[in-house]
Design an enzyme around this catalytic site. Structure first.
Site, PDB file in Angstrom:
ATOM      1  N   ASP A   7      27.340  33.164  50.913  1.00  0.00           N
ATOM      2  CA  ASP A   7      28.041  34.210  51.601  1.00  0.00           C
ATOM      3  C   ASP A   7      26.726  34.830  52.777  1.00  0.00           C
ATOM      4  O   ASP A   7      25.381  34.516  53.124  1.00  0.00           O
ATOM      5  CB  ASP A   7      27.728  36.277  51.411  1.00  0.00           C
ATOM      6  CG  ASP A   7      28.283  36.857  52.267  1.00  0.00           C
ATOM      7  OD1 ASP A   7      29.726  36.213  52.864  1.00  0.00           O
ATOM      8  OD2 ASP A   7      28.341  38.199  51.996  1.00  0.00           O
ATOM      9  N   GLU A  91      32.338  30.134  53.641  1.00  0.00           N
ATOM     10  CA  GLU A  91      33.196  31.452  53.879  1.00  0.00           C
ATOM     11  C   GLU A  91      33.466  30.247  56.089  1.00  0.00           C
ATOM     12  O   GLU A  91      32.262  30.083  55.780  1.00  0.00           O
ATOM     13  CB  GLU A  91      33.363  32.597  54.682  1.00  0.00           C
ATOM     14  CG  GLU A  91      33.608  33.589  53.473  1.00  0.00           C
ATOM     15  CD  GLU A  91      33.517  34.445  54.114  1.00  0.00           C
ATOM     16  OE1 GLU A  91      33.821  35.973  54.320  1.00  0.00           O
ATOM     17  OE2 GLU A  91      32.220  35.466  54.258  1.00  0.00           O
ATOM     18  N   CYS A 144      36.427  43.558  44.952  1.00  0.00           N
ATOM     19  CA  CYS A 144      35.398  43.809  43.605  1.00  0.00           C
ATOM     20  C   CYS A 144      35.315  42.770  43.405  1.00  0.00           C
ATOM     21  O   CYS A 144      36.258  41.970  42.559  1.00  0.00           O
ATOM     22  CB  CYS A 144      35.779  44.904  43.153  1.00  0.00           C
ATOM     23  SG  CYS A 144      35.023  45.530  41.365  1.00  0.00           S
ATOM     24  N   CYS A 147      36.708  43.820  38.630  1.00  0.00           N
ATOM     25  CA  CYS A 147      38.215  44.233  38.543  1.00  0.00           C
ATOM     26  C   CYS A 147      39.508  43.547  39.575  1.00  0.00           C
ATOM     27  O   CYS A 147      40.009  43.262  39.691  1.00  0.00           O
ATOM     28  CB  CYS A 147      38.753  45.530  38.474  1.00  0.00           C
ATOM     29  SG  CYS A 147      37.909  46.582  40.311  1.00  0.00           S
ATOM     30  N   CYS A 163      32.716  50.110  43.545  1.00  0.00           N
ATOM     31  CA  CYS A 163      33.925  50.724  42.784  1.00  0.00           C
ATOM     32  C   CYS A 163      33.902  51.408  42.160  1.00  0.00           C
ATOM     33  O   CYS A 163      33.250  51.612  40.963  1.00  0.00           O
ATOM     34  CB  CYS A 163      34.272  48.400  42.371  1.00  0.00           C
ATOM     35  SG  CYS A 163      35.923  48.783  42.048  1.00  0.00           S
ATOM     36  N   CYS A 165      35.915  50.763  38.852  1.00  0.00           N
ATOM     37  CA  CYS A 165      35.795  49.962  37.505  1.00  0.00           C
ATOM     38  C   CYS A 165      34.261  50.155  37.408  1.00  0.00           C
ATOM     39  O   CYS A 165      33.815  50.230  36.041  1.00  0.00           O
ATOM     40  CB  CYS A 165      36.110  48.974  37.859  1.00  0.00           C
ATOM     41  SG  CYS A 165      34.286  47.803  38.530  1.00  0.00           S
ATOM     42  N   ASP A 172      25.753  41.969  49.636  1.00  0.00           N
ATOM     43  CA  ASP A 172      26.440  40.662  50.070  1.00  0.00           C
ATOM     44  C   ASP A 172      26.549  40.150  48.846  1.00  0.00           C
ATOM     45  O   ASP A 172      26.770  38.996  48.285  1.00  0.00           O
ATOM     46  CB  ASP A 172      24.832  40.087  50.488  1.00  0.00           C
ATOM     47  CG  ASP A 172      25.441  40.535  52.155  1.00  0.00           C
ATOM     48  OD1 ASP A 172      25.624  41.284  52.538  1.00  0.00           O
ATOM     49  OD2 ASP A 172      23.805  40.945  52.329  1.00  0.00           O
TER      50      ASP A 172
END
Length: 190
Positions: A7, A91, A144, A147, A163, A165, A172
């Site tokens: 990333d 990316e 996330c 999950c 999150c 969860c 990052d």
């Protein structure tokens, strides 16, 4: 399959899906003072004079040194990654647009992420390995990695991904894990 996700990170060049970052030495930032001094000196000289030419050469040498240091760092790093991994997911970012939109021109250009990816691509190809580009609109930062829930809002200032969860991690690293998973999915789909 031995793969990793990277990333883009302004401060470090990248953060990988194992939680490590490549600590990019800020060659340009570190030589800004010297460059400013040389630029001032050149501006005080008469344009076209011998001293002006001398200052210009000196300035060009410092810029070249910065460029070479960065290139050397990128070569060594991309070599290490290409040796270690069979597939690397990244990316597909618009670096020029990012440097303009976020007013981060100098720091975005200082880490030379685009140049680094170019080196990484050909080093992987030479070894019969893959560089997988993830769509730039894939919600790697907002999803996330535990999950799969996608957040509607995520400010740039939020450095920790939290999150419902129970996942609580560096944003990052979360994004890098998502990039890695999406890269694997794309490779399997081929």
């Amino acid at each position: 399959n031995n793969s990793i996700g990277l990333d883009f990170s302004l401060g470090h060049l990248y953060v990988d899906s194992n939680g490590k970052h490549a600590d990019m030495p800020k060659y340009y930032q570190n030589s800004l003072e010297k460059l400013a001094k040389l630029t001032r000196k050149a501006s005080k000289c008469k344009k076209g004079s011998k001293n002006y030419q001398k200052q210009k050469k000196h300035l060009a040498r410092v810029h070249e040194k910065v460029r070479n240091q960065r290139k050397d760092f990128h070569h060594k790093l991309s070599h290490t990654l290409a040796e270690q991994y069979d597939a690397i997911a990244v990316e597909d970012l618009n670096m020029k647009g990012m440097s303009r939109a976020l007013h981060l021109g100098k720091s975005t250009m200082d880490n030379g992420y685009g140049e680094f990816l170019g080196m990484l691509r050909y080093k992987l190809e030479e070894r019969g390995k893959k560089l997988v580009k993830i769509d730039r609109f894939y919600p790697s930062s907002k999803r996330c990695c535990c999950c799969g829930r996608v957040k509607e809002e995520l400010k740039l200032s939020e450095r920790i991904y939290i999150c419902a969860c129970g996942n609580n991690m560096d944003r990052d690293v979360n994004a890098a894990i998502n990039i890695c998973d999406e890269g694997r999915r794309l490779l399997e789909a081929v």
